[in-house]
Design a protein around this motif. Structure first.
Motif, PDB file in Angstrom:
ATOM      1  N   GLN A  84       0.830  -1.206   0.000  1.00  0.00           N
ATOM      2  CA  GLN A  84       0.000   0.000   0.000  1.00  0.00           C
ATOM      3  C   GLN A  84       0.864   1.255   0.000  1.00  0.00           C
ATOM      4  OE1 GLN A  84      -3.238   0.264  -0.430  1.00  0.00           O
ATOM      5  NE2 GLN A  84      -3.428  -1.948  -0.588  1.00  0.00           N
ATOM      6  N   LEU A  85       1.927   1.236   0.783  1.00  0.00           N
ATOM      7  CA  LEU A  85       2.839   2.388   0.848  1.00  0.00           C
ATOM      8  C   LEU A  85       3.539   2.603  -0.489  1.00  0.00           C
ATOM      9  CD1 LEU A  85       3.983   4.527   2.774  1.00  0.00           C
ATOM     10  CD2 LEU A  85       5.840   2.936   3.254  1.00  0.00           C
ATOM     11  N   LEU A  86       3.984   1.527  -1.115  1.00  0.00           N
ATOM     12  CA  LEU A  86       4.634   1.653  -2.422  1.00  0.00           C
ATOM     13  C   LEU A  86       3.659   2.166  -3.476  1.00  0.00           C
ATOM     14  CD1 LEU A  86       6.835  -1.567  -2.506  1.00  0.00           C
ATOM     15  CD2 LEU A  86       7.621   0.791  -2.284  1.00  0.00           C
ATOM     16  N   LEU A  87       2.418   1.700  -3.413  1.00  0.00           N
ATOM     17  CA  LEU A  87       1.412   2.173  -4.362  1.00  0.00           C
ATOM     18  C   LEU A  87       1.149   3.661  -4.168  1.00  0.00           C
ATOM     19  CD1 LEU A  87      -0.717   1.622  -6.547  1.00  0.00           C
ATOM     20  CD2 LEU A  87      -2.319   1.127  -4.696  1.00  0.00           C
ATOM     21  N   GLU A  88       1.011   4.091  -2.929  1.00  0.00           N
ATOM     22  CA  GLU A  88       0.778   5.513  -2.664  1.00  0.00           C
ATOM     23  C   GLU A  88       1.956   6.354  -3.130  1.00  0.00           C
ATOM     24  OE1 GLU A  88      -0.381   8.499   1.011  1.00  0.00           O
ATOM     25  OE2 GLU A  88      -0.158   6.367   1.388  1.00  0.00           O
ATOM     26  N   THR A  89       3.167   5.864  -2.922  1.00  0.00           N
ATOM     27  CA  THR A  89       4.357   6.583  -3.380  1.00  0.00           C
ATOM     28  C   THR A  89       4.378   6.683  -4.900  1.00  0.00           C
ATOM     29  OG1 THR A  89       5.560   5.742  -1.466  1.00  0.00           O
ATOM     30  CG2 THR A  89       6.868   6.650  -3.250  1.00  0.00           C
ATOM     31  N   GLN A  90       4.050   5.584  -5.570  1.00  0.00           N
ATOM     32  CA  GLN A  90       4.045   5.589  -7.025  1.00  0.00           C
ATOM     33  C   GLN A  90       2.984   6.545  -7.574  1.00  0.00           C
ATOM     34  OE1 GLN A  90       3.123   1.796  -8.786  1.00  0.00           O
ATOM     35  NE2 GLN A  90       4.190   2.310 -10.673  1.00  0.00           N
ATOM     36  N   LEU A  91       1.797   6.536  -6.994  1.00  0.00           N
ATOM     37  CA  LEU A  91       0.743   7.435  -7.456  1.00  0.00           C
ATOM     38  C   LEU A  91       1.103   8.893  -7.197  1.00  0.00           C
ATOM     39  CD1 LEU A  91      -2.444   5.463  -6.357  1.00  0.00           C
ATOM     40  CD2 LEU A  91      -1.485   5.686  -8.653  1.00  0.00           C
ATOM     41  N   THR A  92       1.751   9.167  -6.072  1.00  0.00           N
ATOM     42  CA  THR A  92       2.195  10.528  -5.773  1.00  0.00           C
ATOM     43  C   THR A  92       3.239  10.978  -6.787  1.00  0.00           C
ATOM     44  OG1 THR A  92       1.773  10.156  -3.425  1.00  0.00           O
ATOM     45  CG2 THR A  92       3.169  12.026  -3.997  1.00  0.00           C
ATOM     46  N   TYR A  93       4.157  10.080  -7.132  1.00  0.00           N
ATOM     47  CA  TYR A  93       5.177  10.417  -8.125  1.00  0.00           C
ATOM     48  C   TYR A  93       4.536  10.716  -9.480  1.00  0.00           C
ATOM     49  CZ  TYR A  93       8.957   9.946 -11.458  1.00  0.00           C
ATOM     50  OH  TYR A  93       9.840  10.169 -12.485  1.00  0.00           O
ATOM     51  N   TYR A  94       3.581   9.898  -9.888  1.00  0.00           N
ATOM     52  CA  TYR A  94       2.922  10.133 -11.173  1.00  0.00           C
ATOM     53  C   TYR A  94       2.138  11.441 -11.164  1.00  0.00           C
ATOM     54  CZ  TYR A  94       4.151   5.477 -12.812  1.00  0.00           C
ATOM     55  OH  TYR A  94       4.834   4.368 -13.226  1.00  0.00           O
ATOM     56  N   GLU A  95       1.547  11.778 -10.040  1.00  0.00           N
ATOM     57  CA  GLU A  95       0.854  13.065  -9.931  1.00  0.00           C
ATOM     58  C   GLU A  95       1.862  14.212 -10.037  1.00  0.00           C
ATOM     59  OE1 GLU A  95      -2.187  15.800  -9.557  1.00  0.00           O
ATOM     60  OE2 GLU A  95      -2.361  13.648  -9.852  1.00  0.00           O
ATOM     61  N   LEU A  96       3.043  14.043  -9.450  1.00  0.00           N
ATOM     62  CA  LEU A  96       4.092  15.057  -9.548  1.00  0.00           C
ATOM     63  C   LEU A  96       4.568  15.198 -10.998  1.00  0.00           C
ATOM     64  CD1 LEU A  96       5.949  17.059  -8.101  1.00  0.00           C
ATOM     65  CD2 LEU A  96       7.541  15.166  -7.718  1.00  0.00           C
ATOM     66  N   VAL A  97       4.719  14.100 -11.706  1.00  0.00           N
ATOM     67  CA  VAL A  97       5.107  14.152 -13.119  1.00  0.00           C
ATOM     68  C   VAL A  97       4.063  14.936 -13.904  1.00  0.00           C
ATOM     69  CG1 VAL A  97       5.396  12.765 -15.216  1.00  0.00           C
ATOM     70  CG2 VAL A  97       6.473  12.045 -13.094  1.00  0.00           C
TER      71      VAL A  97
END
Length: 150
Positions: A9-22
């Motif tokens: 769950q933490l990795l998924l949230e990090t990945q989604l946050t990164y994609y939102e930043l991109v």
């Protein structure tokens, strides 16, 4: 299994946050170009108005458009900063230097390997499979208890 589930769950949230930043960085670049173009347009209309070739209405429209785009750009930059702070928190206060902002380009694996990877990586599915196996063994044991003793 709870640890692995929390980690996923933490990795998924990090990945989604990164994609939102991109996404926000790409919007930032796009709006920066638009702001530069509206600044040029506003300045050229000011010069034309001084020469009598443009009206004050056209200059004011360009000025309003410029202000709106600058406000949107300010909001995007604030959102970017929030996302960077969230990403820093998710990475444990050691955010690596992000130089390239792009989406990962991956080729999806085949259907069978995709399902097996999902089942192996999802702890909740593993625990459901384990519960199913336990229930089957309990059913077999209950059936064996019903047999007469010889």
């Amino acid at each position: 299994m709870d640890y692995r589930d929390f980690r996923q769950q933490l990795l998924l949230e990090t990945q989604l946050t990164y994609y939102e930043l991109v996404y926000q960085k790409k919007r930032d670049r796009y709006l920066t170009d638009r702001v530069q173009n509206t600044v040029k347009l506003h300045e050229s209309l000011n010069q034309k108005m001084e020469r009598g070739e443009a009206t004050i209405l056209e200059v004011n429209k360009a000025r309003i458009q410029r202000i709106e785009l600058e406000n949107q750009l300010t909001l995007i930059k604030a959102n970017e900063q929030q996302l960077v702070e969230k990403l820093t928190w998710l990475c444990g206060d050691s955010l690596p230097v992000l130089r390239q902002f792009s989406y990962r380009e991956e080729i999806l694996p085949g259907r069978d390997s995709l399902f097996s990877d999902i089942i192996r990586s999802r702890p909740d599915l593993l625990s459901a499979k384990a519960r199913k196996n336990v229930a089957e063994e309990a059913r077999k044991l209950a059936g064996a208890r019903g047999l007469p003793n010889l």
